[in-house]
Design an enzyme around this catalytic site. Structure first.
Site, PDB file in Angstrom:
ATOM      1  N   TYR A  83       1.020  -1.192  -0.117  1.00 41.38           N
ATOM      2  CA  TYR A  83      -0.065  -0.092   0.034  1.00 41.38           C
ATOM      3  C   TYR A  83       0.953   1.184  -0.012  1.00 41.38           C
ATOM      4  O   TYR A  83       0.636   2.254   0.901  1.00 41.38           O
ATOM      5  CB  TYR A  83      -1.013   0.225   1.259  1.00 41.38           C
ATOM      6  CG  TYR A  83      -1.916  -1.008   1.088  1.00 41.38           C
ATOM      7  CD1 TYR A  83      -2.228  -1.635   0.226  1.00 41.38           C
ATOM      8  CD2 TYR A  83      -2.481  -1.388   2.505  1.00 41.38           C
ATOM      9  CE1 TYR A  83      -3.191  -3.027   0.178  1.00 41.38           C
ATOM     10  CE2 TYR A  83      -3.514  -2.409   2.559  1.00 41.38           C
ATOM     11  CZ  TYR A  83      -3.780  -3.207   1.552  1.00 41.38           C
ATOM     12  OH  TYR A  83      -4.707  -4.302   1.484  1.00 41.38           O
ATOM     13  N   HIS A 151      -0.191 -11.742   1.402  1.00 44.55           N
ATOM     14  CA  HIS A 151      -0.812 -10.989   0.558  1.00 44.55           C
ATOM     15  C   HIS A 151      -1.013 -11.342  -0.715  1.00 44.55           C
ATOM     16  O   HIS A 151      -0.517 -11.709  -1.454  1.00 44.55           O
ATOM     17  CB  HIS A 151       0.143  -9.635   0.348  1.00 44.55           C
ATOM     18  CG  HIS A 151      -1.011  -8.479   0.313  1.00 44.55           C
ATOM     19  ND1 HIS A 151      -0.562  -7.134   0.188  1.00 44.55           N
ATOM     20  CD2 HIS A 151      -2.321  -8.129  -0.192  1.00 44.55           C
ATOM     21  CE1 HIS A 151      -1.632  -6.384  -0.309  1.00 44.55           C
ATOM     22  NE2 HIS A 151      -2.798  -6.794  -0.382  1.00 44.55           N
TER      23      HIS A 151
END
Length: 466
Positions: A83, A151
């Site tokens: 992110y 992830h």
């Protein structure tokens, strides 16, 4: 046109005080406090601290947002190295003197991820897992991480995920810098298959499986036997539902476009149906995103309870603490919300407060807290109104209801696979940064203008995105 009903805040407010630690312990036999006994049902997601959702995340008041979230009772933050500057910004926000003094590290949970480096670069190897954990500890300015996900597991092989999970558990058991281990991703069949594989091959189930955009007004696959029920059967303790707006799809203004351009995988036809649904909500005095947020949060509290948590809910009211017993004591489904602006956070927390008021015992809780004595009744009536509009939205979506886009898309190639197996992931990141096309984040000095503009019109963002 009728106005949108107002969520009712409290009439009382207390002064700040040092917050109590969330209980956690490890028994001599290695048994640790179960995640589902302490994870809060509302988690602050920081995917919005990223160039995908905002033109310049460094221009956001991330410190103010994080501090305000804490004062409203939020006690868990979800982030990822992928992110962009999210970990860095969150770590800075949690390290101010006020936060350190009032909210000790043991009073909230930090959730992050490993494995995804850039949009087309994944490394699930044990050396990179170790390096990634070290990087996250440094960026977040903490000595331990409460929960670490692998992830977007659909982009690598099941064997690679198994390698990463085993390394994370080794770090957990031998180094103590990790407390719980999970996976995250989009395709439910992959999430379930990997959860089953981990349980079968290691004899230990995953602590958490985070799904995103699979329990929304547009897609509710997570609720069925091929979703949460299958994950429960694989021994998964908690299943957080992230991205209740479908990565920003379910908004009046359409998908968010940050400095990285239009990243959303939804096609033109689905977007057109969502626009029709937004017009439908407008005609009834509501905003699509308000209905979508309230419906998803309120519905998942009960639907997600199968793999939910007894953790203390955020009261939604500044400096008012609330325990799970105050809202009935049952497990509550766990949701992840993300915001970019203070007004988005305030609105979301008012909605959350009203949802809690409608739970078992909510009537008495409101009175004891000095709030409106009819808050419980208002919440129940609001639930009915939202459900009616939600059903209308689903009728408009038609064949696009429960549609799931492909992830990964056709032709995806993991850039890491094109590297020598001896090439460190850090070298890959350096190359990606120099190439510029997939730069994970820009430095503050290199950031573009903070306000997105189309032509001469300033484009405003509205309510939580992911």
């Amino acid at each position: 046109m009728a106005s949108t009903p107002i969520e009712h805040p409290t009439t009382t407010q207390t002064l700040p005080s040092k917050q109590h630690p969330i209980p956690f312990s490890i028994a001599p036999n290695g048994t640790r406090t179960q995640l589902s006994s302490i994870l809060p049902p509302l988690i602050f997601g920081t995917a919005t601290f990223n160039h995908q959702y905002n033109t310049d995340p460094f221009a956001l008041d991330t410190t103010g947002l994080t501090t305000s979230a804490l004062t409203h009772g939020i006690r868990a933050f979800d982030t990822s190295p992928y992110y962009g500057p999210s970990e860095q910004l969150l770590g800075t926000a949690l390290s101010t003197p006020f936060v350190r003094e009032t909210f000790p590290r043991e009073s909230y949970l930090l959730l992050t991820k490993v494995g995804r480096i850039a949009s087309s670069t994944f490394d699930y190897s044990a050396p990179w897992v170790r390096q990634s954990i070290s990087n996250s500890l440094s960026r977040l300015q903490t000595s331990y991480l409460d929960l670490v996900y692998c992830h977007d597991v659909e982009f690598v092989s099941p064997a690679e995920v198994l390698t990463a999970v085993r390394e994370l558990r080794r770090i957990r058991d031998e180094e103590g810098t990790i407390r719980y281990v999970g996976i995250s991703g989009y395709p439910l069949d992959v999430l379930c298959e990997v959860a089953e594989l981990v349980h079968r091959e290691t004899g230990e189930p995953l602590d958490a499986v985070q799904s995103y955009a699979n329990f929304t007004l547009q897609n509710q696959r997570l609720a069925g036997e091929k979703g949460i029920q299958r994950l429960k059967a694989a021994g998964v303790d908690v299943v957080p539902n992230a991205s209740p707006l479908g990565m920003g799809l379910l908004r009046r203004q359409g998908v968010p476009v940050g400095s990285l351009g239009d990243f959303h995988p939804a096609g033109r036809e689905l977007r057109a149906r969502v626009r029709q649904a937004s017009d439908f909500c407008d005609r009834h005095g509501e905003k699509l995103e308000v209905i979508a947020i309230r419906w998803a949060l309120e519905s998942w509290i009960s639907t997600g309870a199968l793999c939910g948590s007894h953790g203390d809910p955020a009261s939604g009211v500044p400096w008012m603490r609330e325990s799970n017993d105050d809202v009935g004591g049952a497990k509550l489904g766990v949701s992840v919300i993300g915001v970019s602006k203070p007004e988005e956070l305030e609105k979301t927390m008012l909605v959350w407060r009203s949802i809690l008021d409608g739970l078992e015992g909510g009537e008495d809780t409101a009175v004891r807290a000095g709030r409106w004595y009819r808050a419980w009744e208002w919440s129940r009536n609001r639930r009915v109104a939202v459900q009616i509009l939600a059903e209308g939205v689903q009728e408009i979506l038609g064949e696009w209801f429960d549609y799931a886009w492909e992830s990964p898309g056709e032709g995806f190639v993991n850039d890491k696979r094109t590297q020598s197996i001896t090439t460190p992931a850090a070298t890959i990141i350096e190359k990606v940064n120099k190439d510029g096309a997939e730069n994970p984040w820009l430095t503050p000095a290199a950031s573009p203008a903070a306000t997105p503009v189309e032509g001469d019109e300033v484009v405003e963002k509205s309510l939580p995105l992911r």
